[in-house]
Design a protein around this motif. Sequence first.
Motif, PDB file in Angstrom:
ATOM      1  N   MET A 177       2.806  -0.414  22.036  1.00 62.16           N
ATOM      2  CA  MET A 177       1.624   0.422  21.849  1.00 62.16           C
ATOM      3  C   MET A 177       0.660  -0.340  20.938  1.00 62.16           C
ATOM      4  N   LYS A 178      -0.366  -0.927  21.544  1.00 62.71           N
ATOM      5  CA  LYS A 178      -1.168  -1.930  20.855  1.00 62.71           C
ATOM      6  C   LYS A 178      -2.142  -1.373  19.816  1.00 62.71           C
ATOM      7  N   ASP A 179      -2.462  -0.078  19.882  1.00 64.87           N
ATOM      8  CA  ASP A 179      -3.447   0.493  18.959  1.00 64.87           C
ATOM      9  C   ASP A 179      -2.831   1.053  17.687  1.00 64.87           C
ATOM     10  N   ASP A 180      -1.517   1.100  17.618  1.00 66.75           N
ATOM     11  CA  ASP A 180      -0.865   1.673  16.442  1.00 66.75           C
ATOM     12  C   ASP A 180      -1.070   0.785  15.220  1.00 66.75           C
ATOM     13  N   CYS A 181      -1.000   1.394  14.049  1.00 61.76           N
ATOM     14  CA  CYS A 181      -1.333   0.662  12.828  1.00 61.76           C
ATOM     15  C   CYS A 181      -0.670   1.318  11.618  1.00 61.76           C
ATOM     16  N   TYR A 182      -0.835   0.700  10.480  1.00 63.15           N
ATOM     17  CA  TYR A 182      -0.376   1.302   9.235  1.00 63.15           C
ATOM     18  C   TYR A 182      -1.327   0.905   8.123  1.00 63.15           C
ATOM     19  N   MET A 183      -1.330   1.693   7.069  1.00 60.21           N
ATOM     20  CA  MET A 183      -2.110   1.349   5.878  1.00 60.21           C
ATOM     21  C   MET A 183      -1.541   2.128   4.703  1.00 60.21           C
ATOM     22  N   GLU A 184      -1.910   1.737   3.502  1.00 63.90           N
ATOM     23  CA  GLU A 184      -1.417   2.420   2.318  1.00 63.90           C
ATOM     24  C   GLU A 184      -2.016   3.824   2.235  1.00 63.90           C
ATOM     25  N   SER A 185      -1.140   4.816   2.143  1.00 65.19           N
ATOM     26  CA  SER A 185      -1.581   6.208   2.165  1.00 65.19           C
ATOM     27  C   SER A 185      -2.459   6.565   0.972  1.00 65.19           C
ATOM     28  N   THR A 186      -2.138   6.026  -0.191  1.00 68.42           N
ATOM     29  CA  THR A 186      -2.959   6.336  -1.364  1.00 68.42           C
ATOM     30  C   THR A 186      -4.367   5.748  -1.240  1.00 68.42           C
ATOM     31  N   VAL A 187      -4.471   4.598  -0.582  1.00 66.25           N
ATOM     32  CA  VAL A 187      -5.793   4.009  -0.340  1.00 66.25           C
ATOM     33  C   VAL A 187      -6.590   4.901   0.599  1.00 66.25           C
ATOM     34  N   LEU A 188      -5.929   5.407   1.648  1.00 66.18           N
ATOM     35  CA  LEU A 188      -6.615   6.281   2.596  1.00 66.18           C
ATOM     36  C   LEU A 188      -7.112   7.542   1.900  1.00 66.18           C
ATOM     37  N   ALA A 189      -6.262   8.179   1.089  1.00 68.36           N
ATOM     38  CA  ALA A 189      -6.676   9.393   0.378  1.00 68.36           C
ATOM     39  C   ALA A 189      -7.870   9.115  -0.533  1.00 68.36           C
ATOM     40  N   ASN A 190      -7.812   8.021  -1.259  1.00 70.10           N
ATOM     41  CA  ASN A 190      -8.917   7.696  -2.166  1.00 70.10           C
ATOM     42  C   ASN A 190     -10.189   7.335  -1.413  1.00 70.10           C
ATOM     43  N   ASN A 191     -10.056   6.705  -0.247  1.00 73.12           N
ATOM     44  CA  ASN A 191     -11.245   6.387   0.547  1.00 73.12           C
ATOM     45  C   ASN A 191     -11.899   7.650   1.097  1.00 73.12           C
ATOM     46  N   PHE A 192     -11.081   8.590   1.582  1.00 67.89           N
ATOM     47  CA  PHE A 192     -11.638   9.876   2.015  1.00 67.89           C
ATOM     48  C   PHE A 192     -12.377  10.540   0.846  1.00 67.89           C
ATOM     49  N   ALA A 193     -11.753  10.524  -0.333  1.00 73.79           N
ATOM     50  CA  ALA A 193     -12.347  11.183  -1.499  1.00 73.79           C
ATOM     51  C   ALA A 193     -13.660  10.508  -1.913  1.00 73.79           C
ATOM     52  N   LYS A 194     -13.663   9.180  -1.915  1.00 75.93           N
ATOM     53  CA  LYS A 194     -14.888   8.458  -2.302  1.00 75.93           C
ATOM     54  C   LYS A 194     -16.019   8.731  -1.309  1.00 75.93           C
ATOM     55  N   ALA A 195     -15.680   8.761  -0.020  1.00 75.32           N
ATOM     56  CA  ALA A 195     -16.705   9.044   0.992  1.00 75.32           C
ATOM     57  C   ALA A 195     -17.204  10.481   0.874  1.00 75.32           C
ATOM     58  N   ALA A 196     -16.280  11.407   0.555  1.00 73.06           N
ATOM     59  CA  ALA A 196     -16.683  12.803   0.359  1.00 73.06           C
ATOM     60  C   ALA A 196     -17.632  12.924  -0.834  1.00 73.06           C
ATOM     61  N   LYS A 197     -17.324  12.209  -1.894  1.00 71.62           N
ATOM     62  CA  LYS A 197     -18.170  12.254  -3.097  1.00 71.62           C
ATOM     63  C   LYS A 197     -19.567  11.720  -2.802  1.00 71.62           C
ATOM     64  N   LEU A 198     -19.650  10.671  -1.970  1.00 75.42           N
ATOM     65  CA  LEU A 198     -20.960  10.143  -1.589  1.00 75.42           C
ATOM     66  C   LEU A 198     -21.786  11.176  -0.831  1.00 75.42           C
ATOM     67  N   SER A 199     -21.097  12.113  -0.157  1.00 77.84           N
ATOM     68  CA  SER A 199     -21.796  13.171   0.581  1.00 77.84           C
ATOM     69  C   SER A 199     -21.986  14.427  -0.250  1.00 77.84           C
ATOM     70  N   GLY A 200     -21.651  14.346  -1.528  1.00 76.86           N
ATOM     71  CA  GLY A 200     -21.949  15.458  -2.423  1.00 76.86           C
ATOM     72  C   GLY A 200     -20.765  16.286  -2.879  1.00 76.86           C
ATOM     73  N   ALA A 201     -19.565  15.964  -2.435  1.00 82.25           N
ATOM     74  CA  ALA A 201     -18.391  16.734  -2.856  1.00 82.25           C
ATOM     75  C   ALA A 201     -18.104  16.511  -4.341  1.00 82.25           C
ATOM     76  N   ASN A 202     -17.615  17.554  -4.970  1.00 82.68           N
ATOM     77  CA  ASN A 202     -17.220  17.497  -6.383  1.00 82.68           C
ATOM     78  C   ASN A 202     -15.707  17.304  -6.443  1.00 82.68           C
ATOM     79  N   ILE A 203     -15.239  16.204  -7.005  1.00 82.11           N
ATOM     80  CA  ILE A 203     -13.807  15.903  -7.068  1.00 82.11           C
ATOM     81  C   ILE A 203     -13.320  16.216  -8.481  1.00 82.11           C
ATOM     82  N   LYS A 204     -12.415  17.182  -8.603  1.00 82.55           N
ATOM     83  CA  LYS A 204     -11.876  17.565  -9.907  1.00 82.55           C
ATOM     84  C   LYS A 204     -10.385  17.256  -9.944  1.00 82.55           C
TER      85      LYS A 204
END
Length: 406
Positions: free
Chosen positions: A140-167
Amino acid sequence: MSKRVVIIGGGTIGTAVAYYISKLGDADVTLLDRNFIGSGNTAAAASLITLARSKKSIIPLVKETIAAIETIEEVLNEPSGIMKVGSIHIAASESSEKSIRELMQIADEFELDQEWISAEEIKEKLPWLNVESVRGGAFMKDDCYMESTVLANNFAKAAKLSGANIKQYTNVVEILSENKKITGVKTNNGIIHCDVIVDAAGAWSNLLSMQVNVAIPMAPVRSVYWITGHRPDLFHANQPMVILPDASAYCRPEGESLLFGIRDKAAVHISPKELPENMHGFKMISEEESWDILMSQGGMFQEFFPEFPDMEIAHCISGISTYTPDGSLTIGEAKSIEGLYIATGCSGAGVATSGGYGRIMAELIYDIPLFTEIDSFRLDRFGGIDPFEYGFRQSCADARSKKKEG
Protein backbone atom coordinates in the motif's frame (compact mmCIF):
# COMPACT_ATOMS: atom_id res chain seq x y z
CA MET A 1 -24.05 32.37 13.24
CA SER A 2 -20.95 32.68 15.42
CA LYS A 3 -20.52 30.05 18.14
CA ARG A 4 -18.39 29.88 21.25
CA VAL A 5 -16.71 26.47 21.09
CA VAL A 6 -14.65 24.79 23.81
CA ILE A 7 -12.66 21.70 22.87
CA ILE A 8 -11.49 19.49 25.73
CA GLY A 9 -8.29 17.56 25.02
CA GLY A 10 -5.09 18.51 23.20
CA GLY A 11 -4.29 15.22 21.50
CA THR A 12 -4.30 14.74 17.73
CA ILE A 13 -8.11 14.62 17.59
CA GLY A 14 -8.79 17.63 19.81
CA THR A 15 -6.20 19.78 18.05
CA ALA A 16 -7.56 18.72 14.65
CA VAL A 17 -11.06 19.77 15.74
CA ALA A 18 -9.68 23.16 16.80
CA TYR A 19 -7.91 23.53 13.45
CA TYR A 20 -10.95 22.72 11.30
CA ILE A 21 -13.42 24.84 13.29
CA SER A 22 -11.09 27.84 13.52
CA LYS A 23 -10.56 27.67 9.74
CA LEU A 24 -14.22 28.52 9.25
CA GLY A 25 -13.51 31.96 10.69
CA ASP A 26 -16.91 32.23 12.35
CA ALA A 27 -16.27 30.82 15.83
CA ASP A 28 -14.68 31.73 19.13
CA VAL A 29 -12.57 28.58 19.58
CA THR A 30 -10.84 27.63 22.82
CA LEU A 31 -8.80 24.43 23.11
CA LEU A 32 -8.09 23.20 26.65
CA ASP A 33 -5.58 20.65 27.87
CA ARG A 34 -4.87 19.98 31.52
CA ASN A 35 -1.21 19.40 30.76
CA PHE A 36 0.33 20.41 27.42
CA ILE A 37 -0.46 19.69 23.77
CA GLY A 38 0.20 16.06 22.87
CA SER A 39 1.09 15.07 26.43
CA GLY A 40 -1.60 12.45 27.02
CA ASN A 41 -1.86 9.10 25.30
CA THR A 42 -1.06 10.80 22.00
CA ALA A 43 2.59 10.74 23.11
CA ALA A 44 2.52 6.92 23.30
CA ALA A 45 0.92 6.32 19.89
CA ALA A 46 2.68 4.07 17.38
CA SER A 47 1.42 6.52 14.73
CA LEU A 48 0.84 4.27 11.71
CA ILE A 49 -1.29 6.07 9.12
CA THR A 50 -2.71 3.21 7.07
CA LEU A 51 -5.45 3.80 4.52
CA ALA A 52 -6.82 0.39 3.51
CA ARG A 53 -9.34 -0.79 6.11
CA SER A 54 -11.95 -3.53 6.18
CA LYS A 55 -14.22 -0.93 7.82
CA LYS A 56 -14.65 1.20 4.73
CA SER A 57 -16.17 4.16 6.56
CA ILE A 58 -12.81 4.87 8.24
CA ILE A 59 -10.87 5.30 4.99
CA PRO A 60 -12.15 8.81 4.07
CA LEU A 61 -11.08 10.04 7.51
CA VAL A 62 -7.53 8.77 7.00
CA LYS A 63 -7.38 10.34 3.54
CA GLU A 64 -8.46 13.64 5.11
CA THR A 65 -5.66 13.39 7.68
CA ILE A 66 -2.99 12.95 5.02
CA ALA A 67 -4.41 15.89 3.06
CA ALA A 68 -4.45 18.02 6.22
CA ILE A 69 -0.82 17.20 7.02
CA GLU A 70 0.22 18.39 3.57
CA THR A 71 -1.88 21.56 3.82
CA ILE A 72 -0.52 22.44 7.25
CA GLU A 73 3.05 22.04 6.00
CA GLU A 74 2.26 24.88 3.60
CA VAL A 75 0.41 26.95 6.23
CA LEU A 76 3.25 26.71 8.74
CA ASN A 77 5.97 26.74 6.07
CA GLU A 78 7.78 23.92 7.81
CA PRO A 79 8.12 20.18 7.18
CA SER A 80 5.94 17.83 9.22
CA GLY A 81 8.37 14.94 9.19
CA ILE A 82 5.83 12.66 7.57
CA MET A 83 7.44 9.47 6.25
CA LYS A 84 5.69 8.28 3.10
CA VAL A 85 7.16 4.79 3.06
CA GLY A 86 4.05 2.70 2.34
CA SER A 87 3.10 -0.49 4.13
CA ILE A 88 3.19 -4.17 3.20
CA HIS A 89 0.41 -6.48 4.37
CA ILE A 90 2.15 -9.87 4.56
CA ALA A 91 0.31 -13.06 3.60
CA ALA A 92 1.77 -16.22 5.13
CA SER A 93 -1.31 -18.43 5.06
CA GLU A 94 -4.27 -19.11 2.80
CA SER A 95 -6.63 -17.26 5.16
CA SER A 96 -4.45 -14.16 5.46
CA GLU A 97 -3.93 -14.03 1.70
CA LYS A 98 -7.70 -14.19 1.21
CA SER A 99 -8.32 -11.34 3.66
CA ILE A 100 -5.51 -9.24 2.18
CA ARG A 101 -6.81 -9.78 -1.36
CA GLU A 102 -10.22 -8.61 -0.13
CA LEU A 103 -8.57 -5.58 1.43
CA MET A 104 -6.99 -4.81 -1.94
CA GLN A 105 -10.43 -4.83 -3.54
CA ILE A 106 -11.55 -2.25 -0.99
CA ALA A 107 -8.41 -0.23 -1.71
CA ASP A 108 -9.35 -0.28 -5.41
CA GLU A 109 -12.79 1.16 -4.57
CA PHE A 110 -11.04 4.14 -2.96
CA GLU A 111 -8.42 4.44 -5.72
CA LEU A 112 -5.51 3.77 -3.38
CA ASP A 113 -2.11 3.19 -4.97
CA GLN A 114 -1.21 -0.45 -4.37
CA GLU A 115 0.14 -3.63 -5.89
CA TRP A 116 0.65 -7.29 -5.03
CA ILE A 117 4.34 -8.09 -4.65
CA SER A 118 6.18 -11.38 -4.35
CA ALA A 119 8.08 -12.76 -1.36
CA GLU A 120 11.32 -11.98 -3.18
CA GLU A 121 10.30 -8.34 -3.69
CA ILE A 122 9.31 -8.10 -0.03
CA LYS A 123 12.73 -9.40 0.99
CA GLU A 124 14.40 -6.70 -1.08
CA LYS A 125 12.44 -4.02 0.76
CA LEU A 126 12.72 -5.65 4.19
CA PRO A 127 16.05 -7.46 4.60
CA TRP A 128 15.27 -8.33 8.24
CA LEU A 129 12.11 -10.28 7.37
CA ASN A 130 12.13 -14.06 6.97
CA VAL A 131 10.00 -14.74 3.89
CA GLU A 132 10.28 -18.54 3.92
CA SER A 133 6.54 -18.95 4.59
CA VAL A 134 5.44 -15.75 2.83
CA ARG A 135 3.08 -16.11 -0.14
CA GLY A 136 3.37 -12.44 -1.11
CA GLY A 137 1.88 -9.21 0.10
CA ALA A 138 -0.05 -6.07 -0.68
CA PHE A 139 2.17 -3.00 -0.95
CA MET A 140 0.00 0.00 0.00
CA LYS A 141 2.10 2.83 -1.38
CA ASP A 142 0.31 5.83 0.19
CA ASP A 143 0.63 4.71 3.80
CA CYS A 144 2.91 6.70 6.07
CA TYR A 145 3.89 7.49 9.63
CA MET A 146 4.92 10.54 11.60
CA GLU A 147 5.46 11.57 15.20
CA SER A 148 2.07 11.96 16.85
CA THR A 149 3.14 14.78 19.14
CA VAL A 150 4.41 16.74 16.14
CA LEU A 151 1.07 16.26 14.40
CA ALA A 152 -0.88 17.46 17.46
CA ASN A 153 1.32 20.52 17.83
CA ASN A 154 1.08 21.32 14.12
CA PHE A 155 -2.72 21.17 14.24
CA ALA A 156 -2.62 23.44 17.31
CA LYS A 157 -0.22 25.95 15.72
CA ALA A 158 -2.34 26.12 12.56
CA ALA A 159 -5.49 26.55 14.66
CA LYS A 160 -3.85 29.41 16.57
CA LEU A 161 -2.96 31.12 13.29
CA SER A 162 -6.69 31.04 12.47
CA GLY A 163 -7.59 32.63 15.78
CA ALA A 164 -8.03 29.70 18.17
CA ASN A 165 -7.15 30.28 21.82
CA ILE A 166 -4.91 27.46 23.14
CA LYS A 167 -5.00 27.09 26.94
CA GLN A 168 -2.58 24.54 28.35
CA TYR A 169 -2.46 23.45 32.01
CA THR A 170 -6.19 24.10 32.22
CA ASN A 171 -8.15 21.23 33.74
CA VAL A 172 -11.88 20.88 33.06
CA VAL A 173 -13.56 19.69 36.25
CA GLU A 174 -17.20 20.11 35.27
CA ILE A 175 -19.42 20.45 32.21
CA LEU A 176 -22.02 23.16 32.81
CA SER A 177 -25.53 23.05 31.38
CA GLU A 178 -28.95 24.55 31.90
CA ASN A 179 -32.30 23.35 30.55
CA LYS A 180 -30.59 20.57 28.58
CA LYS A 181 -28.25 23.04 26.86
CA ILE A 182 -24.50 23.48 27.23
CA THR A 183 -23.53 26.74 28.94
CA GLY A 184 -19.83 26.31 29.67
CA VAL A 185 -17.09 24.49 31.52
CA LYS A 186 -15.69 24.91 35.01
CA THR A 187 -11.89 24.70 35.08
CA ASN A 188 -9.15 25.04 37.67
CA ASN A 189 -8.69 28.57 36.28
CA GLY A 190 -12.35 29.57 36.37
CA ILE A 191 -15.49 29.25 34.26
CA ILE A 192 -15.46 29.53 30.46
CA HIS A 193 -18.87 30.22 28.94
CA CYS A 194 -19.67 28.57 25.61
CA ASP A 195 -22.45 27.26 23.38
CA VAL A 196 -20.65 24.12 22.22
CA ILE A 197 -18.36 21.62 23.92
CA VAL A 198 -16.39 19.00 22.01
CA ASP A 199 -15.35 16.18 24.33
CA ALA A 200 -12.07 14.97 22.84
CA ALA A 201 -10.53 13.96 26.16
CA GLY A 202 -9.73 10.43 24.99
CA ALA A 203 -9.54 7.86 27.77
CA TRP A 204 -10.97 10.40 30.24
CA SER A 205 -13.92 11.46 28.04
CA ASN A 206 -16.61 9.52 29.89
CA LEU A 207 -15.60 11.12 33.19
CA LEU A 208 -16.83 14.39 31.68
CA SER A 209 -19.72 13.31 29.48
CA MET A 210 -21.29 11.13 32.18
CA GLN A 211 -21.66 14.26 34.32
CA VAL A 212 -24.54 15.11 31.97
CA ASN A 213 -25.61 11.46 31.51
CA VAL A 214 -24.06 10.97 28.08
CA ALA A 215 -22.41 7.54 27.80
CA ILE A 216 -19.70 7.17 25.16
CA PRO A 217 -19.50 3.53 23.98
CA MET A 218 -15.76 3.04 24.46
CA ALA A 219 -13.28 2.06 27.14
CA PRO A 220 -9.57 2.61 27.86
CA VAL A 221 -7.59 -0.44 26.69
CA ARG A 222 -3.87 -1.01 27.11
CA SER A 223 -1.64 -0.51 24.08
CA VAL A 224 1.89 -1.92 24.09
CA TYR A 225 4.76 -1.81 21.61
CA TRP A 226 8.50 -2.31 21.70
CA ILE A 227 11.50 -0.63 20.06
CA THR A 228 14.67 -2.54 19.29
CA GLY A 229 18.19 -1.28 19.72
CA HIS A 230 19.96 0.37 16.79
CA ARG A 231 20.74 -2.00 13.93
CA PRO A 232 21.65 0.05 10.84
CA ASP A 233 22.57 -3.18 9.06
CA LEU A 234 18.89 -4.23 9.23
CA PHE A 235 16.71 -1.16 9.62
CA HIS A 236 16.42 2.34 8.18
CA ALA A 237 13.77 5.03 8.32
CA ASN A 238 12.63 4.63 4.70
CA GLN A 239 11.65 0.97 4.91
CA PRO A 240 7.95 0.20 4.48
CA MET A 241 5.78 -0.46 7.49
CA VAL A 242 4.63 -4.05 7.96
CA ILE A 243 1.28 -5.59 8.87
CA LEU A 244 1.52 -9.27 9.84
CA PRO A 245 -2.01 -10.63 10.35
CA ASP A 246 -0.74 -14.20 10.84
CA ALA A 247 1.29 -12.98 13.82
CA SER A 248 -1.21 -10.35 15.02
CA ALA A 249 1.67 -7.90 14.76
CA TYR A 250 2.70 -4.67 13.07
CA CYS A 251 6.04 -2.89 12.59
CA ARG A 252 7.38 0.42 11.42
CA PRO A 253 10.84 1.99 11.21
CA GLU A 254 12.08 4.01 14.14
CA GLY A 255 15.26 5.49 12.69
CA GLU A 256 17.78 2.66 12.67
CA SER A 257 15.58 0.61 14.99
CA LEU A 258 12.34 -1.29 14.57
CA LEU A 259 9.13 -0.40 16.37
CA PHE A 260 6.82 -3.40 16.64
CA GLY A 261 3.57 -4.29 18.37
CA ILE A 262 2.02 -7.66 19.17
CA ARG A 263 -1.70 -7.75 19.95
CA ASP A 264 -2.51 -9.02 23.43
CA LYS A 265 -4.53 -12.22 23.20
CA ALA A 266 -6.27 -11.03 26.35
CA ALA A 267 -6.16 -7.22 26.13
CA VAL A 268 -6.15 -5.34 29.42
CA HIS A 269 -8.71 -2.63 30.15
CA ILE A 270 -9.00 -0.10 32.95
CA SER A 271 -11.76 2.05 34.39
CA PRO A 272 -11.42 5.74 33.47
CA LYS A 273 -11.82 6.40 37.21
CA GLU A 274 -8.48 4.66 37.84
CA LEU A 275 -6.50 6.71 35.32
CA PRO A 276 -4.09 9.39 36.53
CA GLU A 277 -4.48 12.99 35.40
CA ASN A 278 -0.92 12.89 34.07
CA MET A 279 0.33 9.88 32.11
CA HIS A 280 3.99 10.69 32.76
CA GLY A 281 5.51 7.66 34.46
CA PHE A 282 2.24 5.69 34.41
CA LYS A 283 2.61 2.14 33.09
CA MET A 284 0.04 -0.57 32.63
CA ILE A 285 2.59 -3.33 32.14
CA SER A 286 5.45 -4.73 34.19
CA GLU A 287 8.79 -5.77 32.74
CA GLU A 288 7.92 -9.39 33.53
CA GLU A 289 4.59 -9.20 31.71
CA SER A 290 6.23 -7.45 28.77
CA TRP A 291 8.64 -10.34 28.30
CA ASP A 292 5.83 -12.84 28.81
CA ILE A 293 3.93 -11.33 25.87
CA LEU A 294 7.04 -11.39 23.70
CA MET A 295 7.85 -15.01 24.55
CA SER A 296 4.42 -16.63 24.85
CA GLN A 297 2.39 -14.60 22.36
CA GLY A 298 5.15 -13.42 20.05
CA GLY A 299 6.28 -16.81 18.80
CA MET A 300 4.81 -16.37 15.32
CA PHE A 301 6.26 -12.87 15.07
CA GLN A 302 9.69 -14.25 15.91
CA GLU A 303 9.40 -16.70 13.01
CA PHE A 304 9.27 -13.66 10.71
CA PHE A 305 12.12 -11.99 12.62
CA PRO A 306 15.00 -14.50 12.91
CA GLU A 307 17.36 -11.92 14.47
CA PHE A 308 14.98 -11.49 17.39
CA PRO A 309 16.75 -13.81 19.91
CA ASP A 310 19.90 -11.69 19.68
CA MET A 311 18.12 -8.36 19.39
CA GLU A 312 18.35 -5.71 22.08
CA ILE A 313 14.94 -4.46 23.20
CA ALA A 314 15.64 -0.85 24.06
CA HIS A 315 12.13 0.27 25.06
CA CYS A 316 8.71 -1.07 25.97
CA ILE A 317 6.04 1.64 25.55
CA SER A 318 2.63 1.24 27.15
CA GLY A 319 -0.23 3.63 26.60
CA ILE A 320 -4.01 3.71 26.39
CA SER A 321 -6.21 3.39 23.33
CA THR A 322 -9.96 4.02 23.46
CA TYR A 323 -11.72 1.02 21.93
CA THR A 324 -15.35 0.39 21.07
CA PRO A 325 -16.93 -3.10 21.06
CA ASP A 326 -16.90 -3.19 17.25
CA GLY A 327 -13.45 -1.67 16.81
CA SER A 328 -14.87 1.37 15.01
CA LEU A 329 -15.07 5.06 15.98
CA THR A 330 -17.42 7.25 18.01
CA ILE A 331 -18.34 10.61 16.52
CA GLY A 332 -21.48 12.71 16.88
CA GLU A 333 -23.73 15.04 18.85
CA ALA A 334 -25.21 13.94 22.13
CA LYS A 335 -28.99 13.61 21.70
CA SER A 336 -29.92 14.35 25.30
CA ILE A 337 -28.19 17.71 25.65
CA GLU A 338 -27.85 20.47 23.07
CA GLY A 339 -24.33 21.59 22.23
CA LEU A 340 -22.31 18.57 23.41
CA TYR A 341 -20.31 16.77 20.72
CA ILE A 342 -18.17 13.67 21.07
CA ALA A 343 -14.87 13.07 19.26
CA THR A 344 -13.12 10.10 20.82
CA GLY A 345 -13.21 6.27 20.87
CA CYS A 346 -10.77 5.95 17.98
CA SER A 347 -9.99 2.21 18.42
CA GLY A 348 -6.28 2.70 17.92
CA ALA A 349 -6.65 4.95 14.87
CA GLY A 350 -6.59 8.37 16.50
CA VAL A 351 -3.54 9.66 14.69
CA ALA A 352 -4.64 8.21 11.34
CA THR A 353 -8.22 9.53 11.55
CA SER A 354 -7.59 12.84 13.36
CA GLY A 355 -8.06 15.03 10.29
CA GLY A 356 -11.32 13.26 9.50
CA TYR A 357 -12.56 13.72 13.05
CA GLY A 358 -11.74 17.42 12.85
CA ARG A 359 -13.52 17.99 9.57
CA ILE A 360 -16.61 16.02 10.63
CA MET A 361 -16.88 17.94 13.91
CA ALA A 362 -16.70 21.30 12.09
CA GLU A 363 -19.35 20.18 9.61
CA LEU A 364 -21.68 18.84 12.33
CA ILE A 365 -21.41 21.93 14.51
CA TYR A 366 -22.00 24.31 11.60
CA ASP A 367 -24.60 22.16 9.86
CA ILE A 368 -22.45 21.76 6.74
CA PRO A 369 -23.13 18.70 4.53
CA LEU A 370 -20.82 15.94 5.73
CA PHE A 371 -17.95 14.94 3.44
CA THR A 372 -18.51 11.28 4.35
CA GLU A 373 -21.15 9.16 6.05
CA ILE A 374 -20.85 8.62 9.80
CA ASP A 375 -23.81 6.36 10.53
CA SER A 376 -21.50 3.51 11.58
CA PHE A 377 -19.90 5.82 14.19
CA ARG A 378 -23.19 6.62 16.00
CA LEU A 379 -22.96 7.04 19.76
CA ASP A 380 -26.16 5.04 20.33
CA ARG A 381 -25.37 2.02 18.16
CA PHE A 382 -24.95 -0.30 21.16
CA GLY A 383 -28.10 0.85 22.93
CA GLY A 384 -28.00 1.74 26.60
CA ILE A 385 -24.57 1.02 28.08
CA ASP A 386 -22.62 1.79 31.23
CA PRO A 387 -19.09 2.70 30.07
CA PHE A 388 -17.68 2.04 33.55
CA GLU A 389 -19.15 -1.47 33.86
CA TYR A 390 -16.58 -4.29 33.76
CA GLY A 391 -18.39 -6.45 31.20
CA PHE A 392 -18.77 -3.57 28.75
CA ARG A 393 -15.11 -2.63 29.13
CA GLN A 394 -14.19 -6.25 28.49
CA SER A 395 -16.10 -6.20 25.19
CA CYS A 396 -13.99 -3.20 24.17
CA ALA A 397 -10.78 -4.98 25.13
CA ASP A 398 -11.86 -8.02 23.12
CA ALA A 399 -12.14 -5.80 20.03
CA ARG A 400 -8.46 -4.89 20.37
CA SER A 401 -7.44 -8.53 20.86
CA LYS A 402 -9.17 -9.48 17.60
CA LYS A 403 -7.70 -6.66 15.54
CA LYS A 404 -5.60 -7.78 12.57
CA GLU A 405 -5.10 -4.55 10.63
CA GLY A 406 -2.64 -1.73 11.25
